[in-house]
Write a protein that holds these residues in place. Sequence first.
Motif, short mmCIF file in Angstrom:
data_model
loop_
_atom_site.label_atom_id
_atom_site.label_comp_id
_atom_site.label_asym_id
_atom_site.label_seq_id
_atom_site.Cartn_x
_atom_site.Cartn_y
_atom_site.Cartn_z
N LYS A 104 0.83 -1.21 0.00
CA LYS A 104 0.00 0.00 0.00
C LYS A 104 0.86 1.26 0.00
O LYS A 104 0.68 2.13 -0.86
CB LYS A 104 -0.94 0.00 1.21
N ASP A 105 1.74 1.37 0.98
CA ASP A 105 2.59 2.56 1.09
C ASP A 105 3.88 2.34 0.30
O ASP A 105 4.98 2.22 0.86
CB ASP A 105 2.92 2.84 2.57
N GLN A 106 3.74 2.28 -1.03
CA GLN A 106 4.88 2.05 -1.90
C GLN A 106 4.78 2.91 -3.15
O GLN A 106 3.67 3.20 -3.63
CB GLN A 106 4.96 0.58 -2.34
N LEU A 107 5.93 3.30 -3.69
CA LEU A 107 5.95 3.96 -4.98
C LEU A 107 5.44 2.99 -6.04
O LEU A 107 5.73 1.79 -5.98
CB LEU A 107 7.37 4.41 -5.34
N PRO A 108 4.69 3.47 -7.03
CA PRO A 108 4.21 2.58 -8.10
C PRO A 108 5.39 1.91 -8.81
O PRO A 108 6.44 2.51 -9.03
CB PRO A 108 3.47 3.53 -9.04
N GLY A 109 5.18 0.65 -9.16
CA GLY A 109 6.19 -0.07 -9.93
C GLY A 109 7.36 -0.58 -9.13
O GLY A 109 8.38 -0.97 -9.70
N THR A 110 7.22 -0.61 -7.80
CA THR A 110 8.32 -1.09 -6.97
C THR A 110 8.10 -2.53 -6.54
O THR A 110 7.01 -3.09 -6.65
CB THR A 110 8.53 -0.19 -5.74
N ASN A 111 9.15 -3.11 -5.99
CA ASN A 111 9.19 -4.51 -5.60
C ASN A 111 8.20 -4.82 -4.49
O ASN A 111 8.18 -4.15 -3.45
CB ASN A 111 10.62 -4.82 -5.13
N THR A 112 7.37 -5.84 -4.69
CA THR A 112 6.43 -6.27 -3.65
C THR A 112 6.76 -7.65 -3.10
O THR A 112 6.06 -8.15 -2.21
CB THR A 112 4.98 -6.30 -4.20
N ASP A 113 7.79 -8.27 -3.62
CA ASP A 113 8.10 -9.64 -3.22
C ASP A 113 8.77 -9.73 -1.85
O ASP A 113 8.49 -10.62 -1.07
CB ASP A 113 9.02 -10.31 -4.26
N TYR A 114 9.69 -8.82 -1.58
CA TYR A 114 10.41 -8.91 -0.31
C TYR A 114 10.86 -7.53 0.13
O TYR A 114 10.96 -6.58 -0.65
CB TYR A 114 11.62 -9.85 -0.43
N PHE A 115 11.13 -7.43 1.43
CA PHE A 115 11.50 -6.18 2.07
C PHE A 115 12.61 -6.46 3.06
O PHE A 115 12.62 -7.50 3.72
CB PHE A 115 10.30 -5.58 2.81
N CYS A 116 13.52 -5.51 3.19
CA CYS A 116 14.55 -5.58 4.22
C CYS A 116 14.09 -4.68 5.36
O CYS A 116 14.06 -3.45 5.22
CB CYS A 116 15.90 -5.12 3.66
N ILE A 117 13.70 -5.28 6.47
CA ILE A 117 13.07 -4.54 7.55
C ILE A 117 14.04 -4.34 8.72
O ILE A 117 15.13 -4.91 8.74
CB ILE A 117 11.81 -5.27 8.05
N GLN A 118 13.62 -3.55 9.69
CA GLN A 118 14.42 -3.35 10.89
C GLN A 118 14.06 -4.37 11.97
O GLN A 118 14.71 -5.38 12.08
CB GLN A 118 14.25 -1.92 11.40
N GLU A 119 13.00 -4.15 12.74
CA GLU A 119 12.80 -4.97 13.93
C GLU A 119 11.62 -5.92 13.87
O GLU A 119 11.53 -6.82 14.70
CB GLU A 119 12.64 -4.06 15.16
N GLY A 120 10.68 -5.72 12.93
CA GLY A 120 9.56 -6.65 12.95
C GLY A 120 8.47 -6.31 11.97
O GLY A 120 8.59 -5.41 11.14
N ALA A 121 7.36 -7.06 12.08
CA ALA A 121 6.18 -6.90 11.23
C ALA A 121 4.95 -7.00 12.11
O ALA A 121 4.95 -7.72 13.12
CB ALA A 121 6.15 -7.97 10.14
N VAL A 122 3.90 -6.29 11.71
CA VAL A 122 2.66 -6.26 12.50
C VAL A 122 1.47 -6.43 11.57
O VAL A 122 1.30 -5.66 10.63
CB VAL A 122 2.51 -4.93 13.27
N ALA A 123 0.65 -7.45 11.83
CA ALA A 123 -0.61 -7.63 11.10
C ALA A 123 -1.72 -7.06 11.96
O ALA A 123 -1.87 -7.43 13.14
CB ALA A 123 -0.86 -9.10 10.81
N THR A 124 -2.52 -6.14 11.41
CA THR A 124 -3.61 -5.51 12.16
C THR A 124 -4.87 -5.48 11.32
O THR A 124 -4.83 -5.43 10.10
CB THR A 124 -3.27 -4.06 12.56
N ASP A 125 -6.02 -5.48 12.03
CA ASP A 125 -7.30 -5.32 11.34
C ASP A 125 -8.07 -4.14 11.89
O ASP A 125 -9.26 -3.99 11.63
CB ASP A 125 -8.14 -6.60 11.45
N GLY A 126 -7.41 -3.29 12.66
CA GLY A 126 -8.07 -2.14 13.26
C GLY A 126 -8.44 -2.35 14.71
O GLY A 126 -8.41 -1.42 15.51
N GLY A 127 -8.79 -3.59 15.09
CA GLY A 127 -9.17 -3.85 16.48
C GLY A 127 -8.31 -4.88 17.16
O GLY A 127 -8.42 -5.09 18.38
N TYR A 128 -7.44 -5.55 16.39
CA TYR A 128 -6.60 -6.62 16.95
C TYR A 128 -5.29 -6.64 16.18
O TYR A 128 -5.22 -6.17 15.02
CB TYR A 128 -7.31 -7.98 16.82
#
Length: 821
Positions: A703-727
């Motif tokens: 979602k928060d990406q420049l158009p035409g950029t890589n969506t397969d993998y990311f080099c992250i810092q400390e973690g990932a968070v899955a959210t649905d707004g309430g959990y």
Amino acid sequence: MQALNKKWKIAVLHHSHTDIGYTARQEKIERYHIDFIRQAVEICELVENGSKPEWQGFKWVCENFWPVERFLAKSDSVLIEKFEAAVRRGDIELTANYLNMTDLINQPVLQKNTEKSFAYAAKLGIQMRSAMIADINGMSWGYAQTLVDTGVEHLFSCLHPQHGMFPLGRKQIPFWWEMPDGKKLLVWNGDLYHLGNNLGLVPRALDSYMLQDEFQISAIMDNHLEIAETRVFRYLSQLEMDGHPYDFVPMMVSGLITDNAPPSGHIVSFIRTWNERYGDQVELEMMTLGEFFDHVQRQPQEIPVYRGDWPDWWSDGVGSTAAATKLFREAQRQLEQVRRLDPKGIHTDAERMKEAEYQLTLFAEHTWGYSSSVKEPWNSLVQTLGSRKEMSATRAHQIIYDTLDEVLAAKGEAQLAVDLPFRYAIINPYDHAIEDMFKLHFDYWEQSLFTRDFEIVEEESGEVLPHQLLTIARGTMICVVAKLKPKEERKLFIRFLTTVTGQTISSVQLRGTDGVSDIATNFGQEGTRNPAEIRFDGTSIESAGVKIAWEAGKGITSWIAKETGMNLIQEDTFSGAFTPVYEVSPVASKEKMVESRVSMGRNRKGPHVKRSVGNLTGVREVTNGALFASYEFDYEVQGISYYSVLITLYTGMPRADVQVRMHKDSIWQPENVYIGLPFQASQGEVSEDLWLEKTGAMIRAWKDQLPGTNTDYFCIQEGAVATDGGYGVTIAIPDTPLIQLGSLDFKKRLLAGDTALRHETKTMYAWVLNNYWETNFKATVGGFYEFDYHIGWDSEYADPRQAMAWCHRVNAGSIGIRLQA
């Protein structure tokens, strides 16, 4: 010569691409770049004194500030004075980016590096406005925000499209890059950093890397001008056919056809010759970045605005040196812990901290080995440069932990001594309250003292804290759970008891004398069981807050949060949670090792890739106590001779700690190892975001990406968070920064903005090992590894920033020290 529809201007931008360790030893590269600046100063001096009038108009762009810093440290005052005069005249341009970095670097270290260039520019009384990146295929949103915050106005990108790609679906155009805070950076989305050499603008430095035509090219050719004429006019004609909106275009040039190339005054001579012959149709002009961006901003065309992250296609090298990458990340994280514990620097050596930051920077720089690492992995230079690269992580780790020891000693940490008291301190270095498990160590020669019962007592209040023992290699950890206020430090001591507690068989324990617990846990009278007990029945683990179940072969497929009744693991994935996935792309012979990798493109695997998913073969309980229980899962998988997962659940916290241990076989063929992380925060039709942290910025993947950029993998810092707004489900990832999303299949890659992504599931994997790159990745990733992960699930993690703060904290670890007195 092809006819053109308009008169063109080519901005010739002269620089040297900095690759530390790709073409020569790292220290040799440093010597080269110091001398390149000396050569540039000499060329400017020859122009100034009239010795080389044909070189009038020479400009040199310092691609990064690192060569300038090295030059200033190793040159005499006379040469430095000449350099600074050339900078003030505008013949040599300083730029803000310290080196061409991967997203491994964190925001605090990045900011300090960027501030170096601005501090030097201020000393010279000049305004620095521009930065550039070369070779790398993007930079994180947080990286760009840091550049803007430090004062950068313009960014020139001349990426390398091998295994990568230009954003926005086209190149050689500008755009405004809007930052997370709304500020904007003017970016030129350029072409390859050797494009001018390819087109023939540099005498004695010609090649055909990007071009396929009728010319049989060698670097030095008699018909150089003829080749340049043909190629330049063809290139500009193609831009016209593509609807290029401007009558100018930039081209980067280097003095030789190599990374780490010297300056050349002959380029200016060529420009004069060209302009005399073709200047009425195509004018060449050597410029600095600042001059070029001034020209861009004078144009009447409206420049589009884009917002979001720019994932680097070339960040995957970190997976070829997983052990060193883990060491680097631990060092970088503990550097921040030192800063929190000693914010005024009273117990830290400022110069040693600078050296640690410098070594961290060298490791995070984008070069991942010598250019023939895959072709001839036995080569001494390949081995040497690889060791030097990893040495930077080791050196940083050593300095930072030595400093951490100094800081903790100042807080009373005991050294080895006879008759040490069993007195401890637990410390919260953060500005917010925490609840965590703290581990208090005693040594193996003291274990006999603990055959009697004991308590852990908080000194000030007299509170007795529940505890559990954990055996480690050279001693035992006493684990306690405590809540600490911001910046709070609490003292604890061990109180030995004179009474001995006997044990007998519980009247409510549904377990036979054979030791097997295979009776359903819901049988019997309600309320007779300890609600904090963690139970294991061979097919599932259940605590008061969660039930984890698995399927033979596939692995963990169910992770039920009892608060919501929701399964936190996605359905219909071929990999369970922490199940290994191994891929190898067969190669017919050793002669094809390089060639087979070149053709992989952006798939990072071949079309005939063979995939093996781990087979769960057994689960056993390792320990079970008052605070936590641990379980080991064993798997069989091709390419890995040993693979196990140790999961620790807690009785009072919605948290699991996971250790993945493996012995990877040594294989030369291109391969990948993934670890399944198919966690989710919602089921059904509820919209879900996957938040990632990149250099201090929070982004939503896809979602928060420049158009035409890589969506397969990311080099992250400390973690990932899955959210649905309430959990929310948060996954702290201390060791393995590459996150793979979506399908692992070989196929056409989907880029950011592609509507087909709506039908894709963001199934997540940790991409922990790879050796697919054809030049400078390690050719084999065999060896022993241990990778940690921490999983938290709770409604409070619906706030992604709060969840990411948790990732930072658990990755850094809790602080519990034994006191001297």
